[in-house]
Design a protein around this motif. Structure first.
Motif, PDB file in Angstrom:
ATOM      1  N   ALA A  14     -37.136 -27.744  55.593  1.00 19.34           N
ATOM      2  CA  ALA A  14     -36.799 -26.386  56.026  1.00 19.34           C
ATOM      3  C   ALA A  14     -35.949 -25.672  54.988  1.00 19.34           C
ATOM      4  N   ALA A  15     -34.967 -26.372  54.427  1.00 18.98           N
ATOM      5  CA  ALA A  15     -34.121 -25.767  53.398  1.00 18.98           C
ATOM      6  C   ALA A  15     -34.935 -25.393  52.166  1.00 18.98           C
ATOM      7  N   ALA A  46     -33.491 -22.324  61.538  1.00 18.67           N
ATOM      8  CA  ALA A  46     -34.018 -23.592  61.029  1.00 18.67           C
ATOM      9  C   ALA A  46     -33.116 -24.776  61.351  1.00 18.67           C
ATOM     10  N   GLY A  47     -32.014 -24.528  62.053  1.00 16.61           N
ATOM     11  CA  GLY A  47     -31.083 -25.594  62.400  1.00 16.61           C
ATOM     12  C   GLY A  47     -30.093 -25.922  61.310  1.00 16.61           C
ATOM     13  N   LEU A  48     -30.104 -25.150  60.209  1.00 16.59           N
ATOM     14  CA  LEU A  48     -29.311 -25.542  59.046  1.00 16.59           C
ATOM     15  C   LEU A  48     -27.841 -25.161  59.152  1.00 16.59           C
ATOM     16  N   LEU A  49     -27.492 -24.245  60.051  1.00 16.73           N
ATOM     17  CA  LEU A  49     -26.070 -23.988  60.275  1.00 16.73           C
ATOM     18  C   LEU A  49     -25.440 -25.068  61.134  1.00 16.73           C
ATOM     19  N   GLY A  50     -26.281 -25.912  61.723  1.00 18.76           N
ATOM     20  CA  GLY A  50     -25.779 -27.057  62.485  1.00 18.76           C
ATOM     21  C   GLY A  50     -26.259 -28.368  61.908  1.00 18.76           C
ATOM     22  N   VAL A  57     -23.682 -31.397  70.582  1.00 14.47           N
ATOM     23  CA  VAL A  57     -23.457 -29.959  70.788  1.00 14.47           C
ATOM     24  C   VAL A  57     -24.618 -29.130  70.244  1.00 14.47           C
ATOM     25  N   GLY A  58     -25.757 -29.779  70.036  1.00 20.30           N
ATOM     26  CA  GLY A  58     -26.936 -29.042  69.598  1.00 20.30           C
ATOM     27  C   GLY A  58     -27.151 -29.015  68.105  1.00 20.30           C
ATOM     28  N   GLY A  59     -26.332 -29.733  67.353  1.00 15.37           N
ATOM     29  CA  GLY A  59     -26.545 -29.815  65.909  1.00 15.37           C
ATOM     30  C   GLY A  59     -27.621 -30.830  65.561  1.00 15.37           C
ATOM     31  N   LEU A  60     -27.948 -30.921  64.287  1.00 21.69           N
ATOM     32  CA  LEU A  60     -28.955 -31.889  63.848  1.00 21.69           C
ATOM     33  C   LEU A  60     -28.369 -33.274  63.625  1.00 21.69           C
ATOM     34  N   GLY A  61     -27.058 -33.357  63.378  1.00 22.07           N
ATOM     35  CA  GLY A  61     -26.438 -34.655  63.114  1.00 22.07           C
ATOM     36  C   GLY A  61     -27.099 -35.384  61.971  1.00 22.07           C
ATOM     37  N   ALA A  62     -27.498 -34.656  60.940  1.00 20.13           N
ATOM     38  CA  ALA A  62     -28.243 -35.248  59.828  1.00 20.13           C
ATOM     39  C   ALA A  62     -27.360 -36.191  59.014  1.00 20.13           C
ATOM     40  N   PRO A  63     -27.963 -37.225  58.397  1.00 21.77           N
ATOM     41  CA  PRO A  63     -27.190 -38.131  57.543  1.00 21.77           C
ATOM     42  C   PRO A  63     -26.585 -37.373  56.353  1.00 21.77           C
ATOM     43  N   PRO A  64     -25.478 -37.882  55.818  1.00 15.93           N
ATOM     44  CA  PRO A  64     -24.818 -37.185  54.708  1.00 15.93           C
ATOM     45  C   PRO A  64     -25.742 -36.884  53.529  1.00 15.93           C
TER      46      PRO A  64
END
Length: 354
Positions: A14-15, A46-50, A57-64
């Motif tokens: 997405a980014a 696109a979920g990128l602010l989270g 809380v609705g974020g993606l919780g993506a790995p670092p």
């Protein structure tokens, strides 16, 4: 994570799409004007602010590693937009820790976009912004020298220092109000479009629900020092995007020297980035600080080399306001001082003086 796992992660895809289709094509116009809220809304959609916010809380919780790559892509496409949105990511975890799940959800979704003003706390023992008890809440008094995204974002996370060795963080609407006024936007050489102002705090009240953190200043400073000892992902994003432009310019002009320079510089950038990522992913965050600072300085110096090579390859055309070379060079200058601490500055000066 393996490189192919990172590159195929939905957040990275997405980014990359937004970088190619929206941010990079508009970067020259944004540089001349103001970061549009529509850019931030597109990142939010696109979920990128989270991207780094907890799933709870609705974020993606993506790995670092995924978070880093998204930030590289956004920064490489348009550093002004990157700079406005990077402020935002600090606030949601702090809101969640404070029990403000409503705010954390709004931030993770992008329904609310946050800016921050607390870098002045790094100048301790100076107290540019004082936090004074006011019943169950606090009042903030002083000038916060840097606040980015004024008129673009919705809420402001502000920090102040008490007279007994604590820091206080609170969130308020990002608009003028009793106790809060803003200077005119700063006339700066790079990222003017990110709209950075000084906030004048004249007894701004933080109600109890506005307060997200009260902590010992030294404990906070130790946590704060961890990320600033490492190069921000944007350094690699700007460097690699400059090399992409350099290689493309060399091929277009049938100038092998430009293509070869891009290849050699890219190898050096990737070598430093691999070492940085090793420290970030496999070493205790409080360990090897001198090595981290040296790598930060090396990464910054390489970024400057990459953007300088792009300017050289463009010859006189690089000076045109429409040419990305001069913009990349100014972005690199900005990243030399962004998130700078005294130890980082000393390491950088040592690296440039060698």
């Amino acid at each position: 994570m393996a490189p192919d796992e990172i590159d195929t992660h939905p957040a990275v895809v997405a980014a990359g799409t937004l970088a190619d289709d929206l941010l990079a094509p508009a970067a020259a116009e944004v540089d001349r004007t103001t970061v549009p809220r529509s850019h931030l809304d597109a990142l939010a959609a696109a979920g990128l602010l989270g991207v780094s916010a907890p799933v709870a809380v609705g974020g993606l919780g993506a790995p670092p590693a995924v978070v880093r790559r998204t930030q590289e892509l956004i920064a490489g496409a348009d550093l002004s937009t990157w700079f406005v949105q990077i402020q935002h990511h600090t606030c949601a975890p702090m809101a969640l820790d404070a029990g403000r799940e409503d705010l954390a959800r709004d931030l993770a979704s992008g329904r609310a976009v946050a800016g921050i003003a607390f870098s002045h706390l790094r100048r301790r023992p100076a107290r540019l912004v004082e936090a004074v008890p006011d019943g169950a809440g606090w009042r903030l008094v002083g000038d916060a020298p840097w606040y980015t995204g004024w008129g673009i974002n919705d809420v402001a996370l502000l920090g102040g220092a008490t007279d007994d060795g604590r820091v206080v963080f609170g969130v308020v609407p990002a608009r003028e109000q009793p106790g809060l006024t803003a200077s005119a936007p700063m006339d700066v050489a790079a990222l003017r479009s990110a709209v950075t102002v000084t906030l004048h705090l004249d007894g701004l009240r933080l109600r109890p629900d506005d307060v997200l953190l009260v902590d010992d200043v030294e404990a906070w400073a130790r946590r704060d020092a961890r990320p600033s000892a490492n190069p921000v992902p944007a350094v690699f994003g700007v460097a690699e995007s400059a090399l992409d432009l350099l290689a493309a310019r060399g091929r277009r002009r049938d100038e092998p020297a430009a293509v070869e320079a891009a290849e050699r510089l890219r190898a050096r950038v990737l070598e430093v980035k691999a070492e940085v990522h090793h420290l970030l992913d496999e070493v205790d965050p409080d360990a090897q600080m001198p090595r981290r600072l040296r790598l930060r300085a090396r990464a910054q110096a390489l970024m400057v080399e990459c953007t300088t090579a792009l300017v050289v390859a463009g010859a006189g055309a690089s000076m045109a306001a429409s040419d990305p070379a001069q913009r990349k060079a100014r972005e690199a200058l900005f990243l030399l001082i962004q998130a700078q601490t005294r130890p980082a500055r000393s390491a950088a000066l040592d690296a440039f003086a060698r």
